[in-house]
Design an enzyme around this catalytic site. Structure first.
Site, PDB file in Angstrom:
ATOM      1  N   GLU A  54      54.283  53.773  67.057  1.00 22.23           N
ATOM      2  CA  GLU A  54      54.985  54.944  67.598  1.00 22.23           C
ATOM      3  C   GLU A  54      54.058  55.749  68.506  1.00 22.23           C
ATOM      4  OE1 GLU A  54      56.343  59.296  66.073  1.00 22.23           O
ATOM      5  OE2 GLU A  54      56.228  57.707  64.568  1.00 22.23           O
ATOM      6  N   ASP A  58      54.901  56.223  72.443  1.00 30.41           N
ATOM      7  CA  ASP A  58      55.087  57.526  73.069  1.00 30.41           C
ATOM      8  C   ASP A  58      54.469  57.540  74.466  1.00 30.41           C
ATOM      9  OD1 ASP A  58      55.808  60.454  72.824  1.00 30.41           O
ATOM     10  OD2 ASP A  58      53.647  60.629  73.139  1.00 30.41           O
ATOM     11  N   ASP A 127      61.707  57.786  66.485  1.00 27.72           N
ATOM     12  CA  ASP A 127      60.361  57.265  66.202  1.00 27.72           C
ATOM     13  C   ASP A 127      60.358  55.740  66.202  1.00 27.72           C
ATOM     14  OD1 ASP A 127      59.522  59.865  65.958  1.00 27.72           O
ATOM     15  OD2 ASP A 127      59.400  59.859  63.769  1.00 27.72           O
ATOM     16  N   GLU A 130      60.417  54.341  69.748  1.00 28.19           N
ATOM     17  CA  GLU A 130      59.088  54.383  70.374  1.00 28.19           C
ATOM     18  C   GLU A 130      58.210  53.251  69.845  1.00 28.19           C
ATOM     19  OE1 GLU A 130      58.358  58.995  71.678  1.00 28.19           O
ATOM     20  OE2 GLU A 130      57.735  58.415  69.668  1.00 28.19           O
TER      21      GLU A 130
END
Length: 240
Positions: A54, A58, A127, A130
């Protein structure tokens, strides 16, 4: 991965058409921390949560969105681009993309998260998306992310730049409720729960004192938004 986990990983690939060379990366992307913690406590050391993926995802997402904005809107002001970037990479948009993939169905969750509706919670879905981006990036490169998601994100970004996004479920719900009941919906914090050490807020949305939906979240605001989304979708379904 054990056999049951492998079946879910294989089903995800079959249903979405997103195939991995290294299926362990996909498995890790689908593993919520609550599941990893449970498995680790049971003695398994091969299960890692998707939190590090994650973290990488991002950054990959930010580059991906910024590149679309830079290429498609060369005349836009930097401030407008920055606001559009934040909106396109927001929890709401990522959760919507996740639902289109039916990502929640394939997540590995701990018993507590499963019980409290984590499979359809915006924060968990965002989440996980990502983490999935990072897994795709590591497995097949940045070009694969563009191939899979560029067209979809371009559509979201177009709406954002036109001022049509983001969809505000609380406002939409209020408009429906006030038109039919002449009173606004009421959000009531009914309790807090503990889930793997995290505090979860449980909020009920009521109309004329009657409960119509319940939402959970890591903050009261998140729980209210989730309750509004569930209530809005429920009312739309009843109308159709």
């Amino acid at each position: 991965m054990n056999e049951s986990e492998r079946k879910i990983v294989e089903e995800f690939q079959k249903k979405t058409g997103i195939n991995f060379k290294n299926e362990e990366l996909l498995f890790r992307a689908l593993c919520h921390s609550s599941y990893a913690n449970e498995q680790n406590q049971a003695g398994r050391k091969d299960v890692e949560s998707n939190e590090k993926l994650e973290f990488l995802g991002d950054a990959v997402l930010e580059l991906f969105v910024c590149e679309i904005l830079y290429k498609k809107y060369p005349e836009a002001e930097v401030g407008d681009l920055a606001r559009a970037k934040s909106a396109a990479a927001s929890e709401e948009v990522l959760a919507m993309v996740s639902r289109e993939l039916n990502l929640g169905k394939f997540l590995f969750l701990g018993k507590g998260e499963e019980k409290t509706g984590g499979r359809d919670r915006d924060s968990i879905l965002a989440d996980a998306f990502e983490a999935l981006l990072a897994a795709i990036y590591l497995d097949q490169g940045y070009h694969k992310i563009k191939e899979l998601f560029e067209e979809e994100f371009e559509l979201y970004i177009e709406k954002i730049m036109r001022g049509e996004m983001l969809f505000d479920y609380k406002t939409a719900l209020q408009e429906i409720v006030q038109s039919e009941h002449k009173v606004p919906p009421e959000y009531v914090l009914v309790r807090t729960e503990k889930n793997d050490g995290d505090r979860i807020f449980v909020v009920e949305v009521r109309v004329d004192g009657k409960s119509i939906a319940m939402g959970r979240g890591r903050t009261k605001k998140e729980a209210e938004k989730e309750a509004a989304r569930i209530a809005y979708e429920k009312l739309l379904k009843e109308r159709s």
